[in-house]
Design an enzyme around this catalytic site. Structure first.
Site, short mmCIF file in Angstrom:
data_model
loop_
_atom_site.label_atom_id
_atom_site.label_comp_id
_atom_site.label_asym_id
_atom_site.label_seq_id
_atom_site.Cartn_x
_atom_site.Cartn_y
_atom_site.Cartn_z
N HIS A 24 2.58 -18.07 34.54
CA HIS A 24 3.61 -19.12 34.50
C HIS A 24 3.49 -20.06 35.71
CE1 HIS A 24 6.12 -17.71 31.13
NE2 HIS A 24 5.60 -16.54 31.43
N LYS B 28 20.73 -30.85 37.61
CA LYS B 28 21.69 -31.03 38.71
C LYS B 28 21.07 -31.76 39.91
CE LYS B 28 25.76 -29.66 40.42
NZ LYS B 28 27.03 -29.64 39.70
N GLU C 219 5.08 -22.65 36.24
CA GLU C 219 6.36 -23.31 36.53
C GLU C 219 7.26 -22.52 37.47
OE1 GLU C 219 5.41 -21.87 33.81
OE2 GLU C 219 7.01 -21.04 32.58
N GLY D 128 6.98 -17.21 25.62
CA GLY D 128 8.01 -16.70 24.70
C GLY D 128 7.85 -15.21 24.58
N CYS E 244 1.22 -18.82 28.74
CA CYS E 244 1.54 -17.46 28.31
C CYS E 244 1.47 -17.34 26.78
CB CYS E 244 2.89 -17.07 28.88
SG CYS E 244 3.18 -15.32 28.74
N TYR E 245 2.60 -17.20 26.11
CA TYR E 245 2.55 -17.13 24.64
C TYR E 245 1.84 -18.35 24.08
CZ TYR E 245 4.03 -16.98 19.77
OH TYR E 245 4.04 -16.97 18.40
N SER F 82 37.05 -34.78 38.71
CA SER F 82 37.50 -33.49 39.21
C SER F 82 37.33 -33.36 40.71
CB SER F 82 36.68 -32.39 38.55
OG SER F 82 35.36 -32.42 39.07
N GLY F 83 36.67 -34.35 41.32
CA GLY F 83 36.36 -34.21 42.74
C GLY F 83 34.98 -33.62 42.94
N GLY F 84 34.35 -33.19 41.84
CA GLY F 84 33.01 -32.59 41.93
C GLY F 84 31.91 -33.64 41.78
N VAL F 85 30.68 -33.18 41.96
CA VAL F 85 29.53 -34.08 41.94
C VAL F 85 29.37 -34.77 40.58
CG1 VAL F 85 27.03 -34.22 42.28
CG2 VAL F 85 28.33 -32.39 43.36
N ASP F 86 29.38 -33.96 39.52
CA ASP F 86 29.01 -34.50 38.21
C ASP F 86 29.98 -35.58 37.75
OD1 ASP F 86 27.10 -32.59 38.42
OD2 ASP F 86 28.05 -31.17 37.06
N SER F 87 31.28 -35.29 37.83
CA SER F 87 32.22 -36.29 37.32
C SER F 87 32.23 -37.53 38.20
CB SER F 87 33.63 -35.70 37.18
OG SER F 87 34.17 -35.37 38.43
N THR F 88 31.98 -37.36 39.49
CA THR F 88 31.94 -38.54 40.37
C THR F 88 30.76 -39.43 39.99
OG1 THR F 88 32.83 -37.18 42.14
CG2 THR F 88 31.90 -39.29 42.78
#
Ligand code: XMP
Length: 507
Positions: A163, A363, A165, A54, A81-82, A218-224
């Site tokens: 870090h 994602k 990560e 942070g 870190c913090y 929408s034709g996109g990944v998420d909505s499919t």
């Protein structure tokens, strides 16, 4: 929900990467604000707790704190870190403002490195304060270039000044693995199958018998993935999917996409609303005005759908975990999130309950789920496409004639990208139709025709982006094809602007 590793977010820009890395290792993980009440943390019964980095100093008057002594009763702790400075501070060590701030790459030297970690490890640091003297009972495991403790441990506690990560830290993931395995004794429990199972159970618990869902595709990944998940969990009868042809899609997109949806077994209603959208966009030039009109028109179409299909009480949305995290971050909702990106998802106007099956996922996890659900790869790896579609890629009025020209040019570009095997290396590639005519010469004649700009960028999340360095021959081929095959275009330019300062879309 599985028991997992909790991350308390003290406001670092990279906190959500910790959750991603843990999930990559197969551990379920969740990010919560640093000031989450201790009872809530206890209820979650985590296997381990990570205190993130942070921007604060532990000596700041309003420094974010956590009840470290209570947390350690719940689960082993990892301070990053913090987080490390906070642990040192609470347990009686000495934290000091360093005369040398450590930003960027540094090398730390381990006395006895963990498995898989080199004894001289390249790490990414970003801090002003350092632990000068470790607290009593803490053993220093590694030192930084400026000879400060870079890693320390005590029973049930591990802390690192850098870090682990971020990808610039060499073998950083091994440090996270060590914490989960050796301190928390956690077993990996987050596989695609687990996620699927968990998501199905959640959906069934949330939607009462007899109620139905409207799912806008929408034709996109998420909505499919959302559509397929819901359909598989509740059956096609209860999940009404809508795919709208708004006249702003790419060449052949409507037909191709709706066929995939049908093959996937979705109960999809294809709505031809081209006239409605294009009519309302007539004469509109301002990009935000276009977005508003398109957003409202989607809502109108959805309202009609709700009337058409009885019993719809839910609206599905493809919200992802990064959006959820952003909205609870101690940094406050990020300014980079644009409300206009949620075209089509304005639940207030529709008076429906929300269901967001991807709320806990990143994602890349959505894509893994998609594969598990047998969604075709080509669909899962499609480039993002904005809700307002080609309307914001025709600069100026998105007339039917202009949209048709753009569709042709865009199809050539995408076809060449696929042919050259470049499509998958690019985050997003498209063509913009400019309101500029220029003089050209074709055959023996003078032409005065349109200009198009090609845009192709690499990015990991769309927040920042860089233009893609194409081989010259590729650009030559695309340009030749466009000017030869699309009569009304006689000039092609390539956009070499990164984001920032440019945005990905031109409007
Ligand atoms: P910008 O242009 O802001 O775009 O750099 C970042 C990402 O968001 C997409 N984008 C949109 N998506 N509705 C959407 O659903 C919109 O109005 C919109 N504007 C931009 C853009 O394609 C890129 O992936």
């Amino acid at each position: 929900m599985q028991r997992g590793v909790l991350i308390l977010d003290f406001g670092s820009q990279v906190s959500q990467l910790i959750a991603r890395r843990l999930r990559e290792l197969g551990y379920y993980s969740e990010l919560l604000p640093y000031n989450t009440p201790i009872e809530k943390i206890r209820e979650k019964n985590p296997l381990g707790i990570i205190l993130s980095g942070g921007p604060s100093s532990v000596y700041d008057e309003d420094a974010p704190k956590a009840e470290v002594r209570d947390l350690i009763q719940i689960a082993p702790l990892l301070g990053i870190c913090y987080g490390m400075q906070l642990l040192a501070h609470v347990y009686g060590g000495m934290v000091e403002q360093s005369d040398k701030r450590e930003y960027g790459l540094n090398t730390v030297e381990w006395r006895t490195p963990f498995k898989g970690v080199p004894s001289k490890q390249k790490v990414w640091m970003s801090h002003g304060d350092v632990v000068k003297v470790p607290p009593p009972g803490f053993e220093v495991l590694a030192f930084s270039e400026s000879n400060h403790p870079a890693a320390m441990r005590a029973p049930r506690i591990l802390a690192v000044q850098f870090h682990p990560e971020v990808s610039h830290t060499e073998a950083g993931i091994e440090i996270l693995r060590h914490f989960c395995k050796e301190l928390c004794h956690a077993e990996p429990n987050w596989s695609a199958e687990d996620v699927l199972d968990h998501t199905f159970r959640k959906i069934r618990a949330q939607v009462p018998d007899g109620e139905r869902i409207l799912c806008a595709l929408s034709g996109g990944v998420d909505s499919t993935v959302v559509g397929k998940l819901l359909t598989q969990a509740l059956g096609p009868e209860r999940v009404v999917c809508v795919f709208v042809d708004n006249g702003l899609l790419r060449k052949n997109e409507y037909q191709e996409v709706i066929e995939i949806y049908r093959t996937l077994g979705l109960n999809v209603d294809g709505v031809n609303a081209r006239k409605l959208f294009l009519g309302r966009l007539k004469g509109v030039i301002d990009p935000e005005e276009k977005r508003k009109i398109i957003g409202h028109t989607f809502i109108d179409v959805f309202k009609d759908e709700i009337k058409k299909h009885k019993g719809i009480t839910f609206l599905a949305q493809g919200t992802l975990y990064p959006d959820v995290i952003e909205s609870i971050s101690p940094r406050g909702a990020s300014v980079t999130i644009k409300s206009h990106h949620n075209v089509g998802g304005l639940p207030k106007d529709l008076k429906l309950k929300l269901i967001e099956p991807l709320r806990e996922l990143f994602k890349d996890e959505v894509r893994v789920l998609g594969e598990e659900l047998k969604i075709p790869k080509a669909m899962l790896w499609r480039h993002p496409f904005p809700g307002p579609g080609l309307a914001i890629r025709v600069i100026g009025e998105a007339s039917e004639e202009a949209l048709d020209v753009l569709r042709e040019v865009d199809a050539i570009f995408v076809e060449e990208l696929r042919r050259a095997d470049l499509y998958v290396h690019i985050w997003q590639a498209f063509v913009v139709l400019l309101p500029v005519r220029t003089v050209g010469v074709q055959g023996d004649g003078r032409t005065y025709e349109r200009t198009v700009a090609l845009r192709a960028v690499t990015s990991t999340d769309g927040m920042t982006a860089d233009w893609f360095a194409f081989p010259t021959e590729f650009l030559r081929q695309v340009s030749n094809r466009i000017t030869n095959e699309v009569r009304s275009v006689n000039r092609v330019v390539y956009d070499i602007t990164s984001k920032p300062p440019g945005t990905i879309e031109w409007e």
